[in-house]
Design a protein around this motif. Sequence first.
Motif, PDB file in Angstrom:
ATOM      1  N   ASP A 101       1.188  55.586  -7.757  1.00 35.32           N
ATOM      2  CA  ASP A 101       0.959  55.817  -6.337  1.00 35.32           C
ATOM      3  C   ASP A 101       0.230  54.626  -5.736  1.00 35.32           C
ATOM      4  O   ASP A 101      -0.880  54.288  -6.141  1.00 35.32           O
ATOM      5  CB  ASP A 101       0.127  57.098  -6.171  1.00 35.32           C
TER       6      ASP A 101
ATOM      7  N   SER B 220       3.901  66.492   4.473  1.00 36.52           N
ATOM      8  CA  SER B 220       4.051  65.116   4.947  1.00 36.52           C
ATOM      9  C   SER B 220       3.623  64.965   6.400  1.00 36.52           C
ATOM     10  O   SER B 220       3.677  63.865   6.946  1.00 36.52           O
ATOM     11  CB  SER B 220       5.506  64.661   4.805  1.00 36.52           C
TER      12      SER B 220
ATOM     13  N   LYS C  88       8.873  63.644   0.390  1.00 37.11           N
ATOM     14  CA  LYS C  88       8.790  63.546  -1.069  1.00 37.11           C
ATOM     15  C   LYS C  88      10.171  63.370  -1.689  1.00 37.11           C
ATOM     16  O   LYS C  88      10.386  62.501  -2.532  1.00 37.11           O
ATOM     17  CB  LYS C  88       8.100  64.782  -1.641  1.00 37.11           C
TER      18      LYS C  88
ATOM     19  N   SER D 299       7.741  58.148  -0.316  1.00 35.14           N
ATOM     20  CA  SER D 299       8.492  59.171  -1.038  1.00 35.14           C
ATOM     21  C   SER D 299       8.225  59.067  -2.536  1.00 35.14           C
ATOM     22  O   SER D 299       7.664  58.071  -3.015  1.00 35.14           O
ATOM     23  CB  SER D 299       9.994  58.988  -0.764  1.00 35.14           C
ATOM     24  N   ALA D 300       8.658  60.086  -3.258  1.00 34.06           N
ATOM     25  CA  ALA D 300       8.676  60.022  -4.718  1.00 34.06           C
ATOM     26  C   ALA D 300      10.041  59.576  -5.223  1.00 34.06           C
ATOM     27  O   ALA D 300      10.220  59.379  -6.423  1.00 34.06           O
ATOM     28  CB  ALA D 300       8.327  61.391  -5.304  1.00 34.06           C
TER      29      ALA D 300
ATOM     30  N   GLU E  51       6.159  62.437  -8.530  1.00 35.85           N
ATOM     31  CA  GLU E  51       6.736  63.771  -8.365  1.00 35.85           C
ATOM     32  C   GLU E  51       5.700  64.857  -8.643  1.00 35.85           C
ATOM     33  O   GLU E  51       5.786  65.967  -8.116  1.00 35.85           O
ATOM     34  CB  GLU E  51       7.919  63.960  -9.319  1.00 35.85           C
TER      35      GLU E  51
ATOM     36  N   GLY F 101       3.541  68.428  -2.277  1.00 40.07           N
ATOM     37  CA  GLY F 101       3.507  68.045  -0.872  1.00 40.07           C
ATOM     38  C   GLY F 101       2.264  68.489  -0.135  1.00 40.07           C
ATOM     39  O   GLY F 101       1.647  67.713   0.594  1.00 40.07           O
TER      40      GLY F 101
ATOM     41  N   SER G 206      -0.893  66.351  -0.879  1.00 43.92           N
ATOM     42  CA  SER G 206      -0.549  64.928  -0.973  1.00 43.92           C
ATOM     43  C   SER G 206      -1.236  64.012   0.031  1.00 43.92           C
ATOM     44  O   SER G 206      -0.971  62.821   0.046  1.00 43.92           O
ATOM     45  CB  SER G 206       0.972  64.760  -0.828  1.00 43.92           C
TER      46      SER G 206
END
Length: 528
Positions: free
Chosen positions: A94, A137, A192, A239-240, A260, A264, A267
């Motif tokens: 990340d 998000s 994500k 995004s993942a 992953e 969400g 996050s």
Amino acid sequence: MANASSPANTLPEMGARSAPSEMKVREAFCGDLIFDWSYQFLSPEALQEFAAKRLPQDFSARRSELLDGRYMNVTEEREVSHVLTRGRNSVLRDTGAANGGENSKFARIVRRLRSGQWLGATGKPITDVVNIGVGGSDLGPLMTSFALREFASDIRQHDLRTHFVSSMDGGQLYAVLPICDPETTLFIVASKSFGTSDTFANVDTVKCWVKECFAELSDDAVGNDWLTAWLEHHVIGVSANVEKMTNYGIPPAHQLVFEESVGGRFSLWSSIGLAIATTCGTRVFQRLLAGAAEMDEHFATAPLSENIPMLMALIGVYNREERGINNIAILPYDGRFRHLPSYLQQLDMESNGKQYTATGAALSAPTGPIVWGGFGPNGQHAFFQHLHQGYDAFTADFVCVLHRAAPQFSESVAAALNEQQKLSVANCLAHRRLMAFGKESETPTEHYPGGHPTSLFALKELTPESFGAIIAAYEHKVFTQGLIWGLNSFDQPGVEQGKKVAIDTLARIEGKSEQSFDASTDAIIRMI
């Protein structure tokens, strides 16, 4: 006298609550954060007994797994690692983690945007950032950016405005696009999976808007490929899913990736928090992470009687199971917490609103409560009438900030703002007290039953650290309650079926299907 049989007077243990003069202070502390549960009408001994009965035998081990990033989301067969995104020993890829520091891709992007060095396709500095996302998000970044924007560092060389778009109906775009310039607006596409239909419905509309603008410019300005110019200068993907971002055309340098294993709704601490950093700066973002990390340590080490998330969780389960209260109102008395109720709705209800265990067994007892609420000072003129004199049982979390600095204002204006803060705190304490103890009167309209258990978060001052701590406390509360009820708090299959049905419904609306549903749905579709 008001009817003594009203529901507020018949809740278990309500009649046995202490009189105000006999009330004992019950508080727990983490840094400048105070959690007061004095008005829960529970003794520490009763709570300890309840904990012994309801906490799983392996609670300490499961808690350690969570804090170390080893706890398993069994439904999706992956570990749960959001806590690591705010830890200094994170090994995640990340790019928004706290240990990334000022040299991370995340920090470099933020610096370029906030300093005016990020240029659009026509060479003009970016002035507006639009975060397009939904659910986790959107809710976390929106809430935190709004709460902490006054802490933004003053090193910016130009104004950078941040906007948030989430609704699939385009209503927010309808308001945002007219006040933005396609040549100076950058879009954060936060998803994500990088495939959320709500998000990309908004992105598709933005592309139409950009295409029309760029078509009016000369080829020298953007070249003959407007889409490539837009993607290379006006879009950042978060995004993942690296493959989908790349296939969409977003350059690798403009991709921020998180694992992953970061859910969400958990996050905001990850690169999903990019909009927080563009609003407030990376230093404020890192202070936010540090406050959350402090709460992580507190959750790991504080004994039950002093452990804020554990107290929150056990009190919540007690109110749900022993008192039969099915809802909790979130009542912040500081405008900077205005978006907290909506954020906590997702955090709690998407995590623990379930009728089955982590292994798929059906449950016959209630689990997570309904979470609702609103800005307290406004709520006093809206729904507090029902809270004080209505028939329904509820519990509530109040939030107040005891002191507020206003260094950007003159001395006289700062003093006036401080008086307003005192007024807000006074109202918070007054309504909380009235909900707890009520007010006897021979006149029904002046009688307040009371008997509603509530808790209070009191912050000495709102800082990025204290804000991070309170949000992390709620995360750990939800996790602990999930363990008590035997749930997997990190999946959300209940939202999926509606999406599938919506696809079939849209096909019928667009004339691509002849499928029939029910008389009412079919009638509305015929109108369309």
